[in-house]
Write a protein that holds these residues in place. Structure first.
Motif, PDB file in Angstrom:
ATOM      1  N   LEU A 158     -33.634  13.715 -34.872  1.00 35.77           N
ATOM      2  CA  LEU A 158     -32.888  12.807 -33.843  1.00 35.77           C
ATOM      3  C   LEU A 158     -31.990  11.950 -34.495  1.00 35.77           C
ATOM      4  CD1 LEU A 158     -35.674  12.761 -31.526  1.00 35.77           C
ATOM      5  CD2 LEU A 158     -33.664  14.225 -31.294  1.00 35.77           C
ATOM      6  N   VAL A 159     -32.390  11.264 -35.559  1.00 37.86           N
ATOM      7  CA  VAL A 159     -31.372  10.287 -36.127  1.00 37.86           C
ATOM      8  C   VAL A 159     -30.109  11.177 -36.592  1.00 37.86           C
ATOM      9  CG1 VAL A 159     -31.076   8.906 -38.246  1.00 37.86           C
ATOM     10  CG2 VAL A 159     -33.048   8.764 -36.925  1.00 37.86           C
ATOM     11  N   LEU A 160     -30.171  12.120 -37.136  1.00 34.92           N
ATOM     12  CA  LEU A 160     -28.946  12.970 -37.490  1.00 34.92           C
ATOM     13  C   LEU A 160     -28.146  13.423 -36.357  1.00 34.92           C
ATOM     14  CD1 LEU A 160     -27.245  14.060 -39.712  1.00 34.92           C
ATOM     15  CD2 LEU A 160     -28.824  16.224 -39.520  1.00 34.92           C
ATOM     16  N   THR A 161     -28.692  13.825 -35.522  1.00 39.12           N
ATOM     17  CA  THR A 161     -28.150  14.628 -34.219  1.00 39.12           C
ATOM     18  C   THR A 161     -27.415  13.404 -33.225  1.00 39.12           C
ATOM     19  OG1 THR A 161     -29.878  14.967 -32.622  1.00 39.12           O
ATOM     20  CG2 THR A 161     -29.281  16.716 -34.150  1.00 39.12           C
ATOM     21  N   VAL A 162     -28.162  12.323 -33.101  1.00 36.53           N
ATOM     22  CA  VAL A 162     -27.748  11.083 -32.290  1.00 36.53           C
ATOM     23  C   VAL A 162     -26.557  10.558 -33.075  1.00 36.53           C
ATOM     24  CG1 VAL A 162     -28.368   8.875 -31.368  1.00 36.53           C
ATOM     25  CG2 VAL A 162     -29.916  10.894 -31.077  1.00 36.53           C
ATOM     26  N   GLY A 163     -26.925  10.307 -34.467  1.00 34.45           N
ATOM     27  CA  GLY A 163     -25.831   9.865 -35.065  1.00 34.45           C
ATOM     28  C   GLY A 163     -24.551  10.483 -35.253  1.00 34.45           C
ATOM     29  N   ILE A 164     -24.526  11.714 -35.358  1.00 34.68           N
ATOM     30  CA  ILE A 164     -23.382  12.457 -35.274  1.00 34.68           C
ATOM     31  C   ILE A 164     -22.535  12.265 -33.934  1.00 34.68           C
ATOM     32  CG2 ILE A 164     -22.199  14.758 -35.205  1.00 34.68           C
ATOM     33  CD1 ILE A 164     -24.601  15.623 -37.301  1.00 34.68           C
ATOM     34  N   GLY A 165     -23.198  12.393 -32.802  1.00 30.78           N
ATOM     35  CA  GLY A 165     -22.867  12.351 -31.603  1.00 30.78           C
ATOM     36  C   GLY A 165     -22.008  10.877 -31.264  1.00 30.78           C
ATOM     37  N   GLU A 166     -22.895   9.736 -31.925  1.00 26.85           N
ATOM     38  CA  GLU A 166     -22.099   8.517 -31.710  1.00 26.85           C
ATOM     39  C   GLU A 166     -21.131   8.432 -32.865  1.00 26.85           C
ATOM     40  OE1 GLU A 166     -23.070   5.925 -29.945  1.00 26.85           O
ATOM     41  OE2 GLU A 166     -24.433   7.135 -28.747  1.00 26.85           O
ATOM     42  N   ALA A 167     -21.102   8.831 -33.882  1.00 24.30           N
ATOM     43  CA  ALA A 167     -20.178   8.872 -34.895  1.00 24.30           C
ATOM     44  C   ALA A 167     -18.822   9.360 -34.481  1.00 24.30           C
ATOM     45  CB  ALA A 167     -20.483   9.477 -36.153  1.00 24.30           C
ATOM     46  N   LEU A 168     -19.069  10.616 -33.609  1.00 24.54           N
ATOM     47  CA  LEU A 168     -17.866  11.101 -33.032  1.00 24.54           C
ATOM     48  C   LEU A 168     -17.191  10.442 -31.801  1.00 24.54           C
ATOM     49  CD1 LEU A 168     -19.112  14.806 -33.000  1.00 24.54           C
ATOM     50  CD2 LEU A 168     -17.216  13.766 -34.486  1.00 24.54           C
ATOM     51  N   THR A 169     -18.062   9.985 -30.980  1.00 26.59           N
ATOM     52  CA  THR A 169     -17.384   9.280 -29.903  1.00 26.59           C
ATOM     53  C   THR A 169     -17.277   7.729 -30.051  1.00 26.59           C
ATOM     54  OG1 THR A 169     -19.811   8.785 -29.125  1.00 26.59           O
ATOM     55  CG2 THR A 169     -18.586  10.620 -27.987  1.00 26.59           C
ATOM     56  N   THR A 170     -18.118   6.918 -30.638  1.00 25.96           N
ATOM     57  CA  THR A 170     -17.849   5.558 -30.944  1.00 25.96           C
ATOM     58  C   THR A 170     -16.999   5.514 -32.357  1.00 25.96           C
ATOM     59  OG1 THR A 170     -20.115   4.922 -29.983  1.00 25.96           O
ATOM     60  CG2 THR A 170     -18.821   3.156 -31.360  1.00 25.96           C
ATOM     61  N   GLY A 171     -17.284   6.167 -33.204  1.00 28.94           N
ATOM     62  CA  GLY A 171     -16.632   6.094 -34.457  1.00 28.94           C
ATOM     63  C   GLY A 171     -15.246   6.678 -34.369  1.00 28.94           C
TER      64      GLY A 171
END
Length: 159
Positions: free
Chosen positions: A127-140
């Motif tokens: 979940l750290v990986l998948t949530v992190g990827i989603g946030e990196a794409l949207t916020t990042g």
């Protein structure tokens, strides 16, 4: 207060667009509204606006009450830290740096919430990986582009 209300409404509207398009389903979720998480670096009004927007949109989309509350608190925490980092915007890498609180807080705290509230056992690192990827794409990515556009438009006043 008006700026905060507009940001809350925009956050809610973008979340509902993501929900309607199914972008918030699956392992990697893309909440378009997370691009707005960089706005506290530009305006203090974004801090309560993001909290209220996250709370309302999670409530409207039918989130578990604990998810609605604690997910919104994670957004508030990230917004406060982002606001504290506003000085880095004067540097070339500033728009990227102010995305980090939202990406990191969501990537490491939301999985705990998902495990406790929705009973997903032994899935923290996934979940750290998948949530992190989603946030990196949207916020990042989207958030950095939003800040770049704001910085290029001299008629937008920093608050």
């Amino acid at each position: 207060m008006t700026y905060a209300a507009v940001i809350a409404a925009l956050y809610t509207a973008l979340t509902l667009v993501s929900y309607a398009l199914g972008l918030d389903k699956g392992a990697i979720q893309l909440r378009l509204s997370e691009a707005l998480a960089v706005l506290p670096a530009v305006s203090g009004a974004a801090v309560p606006g993001l909290f209220v927007g996250c709370f309302l949109s999670s409530l409207i989309c039918g989130g578990h009450p604990l998810d609605v509350l604690f997910g919104s608190l994670v957004t508030l925490l990230a917004a406060i830290v982002c606001r504290m980092m506003r000085g880095v915007l004067r540097y070339k890498t500033g728009p990227l740096l102010v995305t980090l609180p939202n990406i990191l807080f969501n990537a490491f705290l939301i999985p705990v919430l998902l495990i406790l509230v929705y009973g997903v056992p032994d899935a923290y690192m996934y979940l750290v990986l998948t949530v992190g990827i989603g946030e990196a794409l949207t916020t990042g990515v989207l958030g950095s582009l939003l800040l770049w556009a704001i910085r290029r438009n001299s008629s937008i006043r920093m608050l």
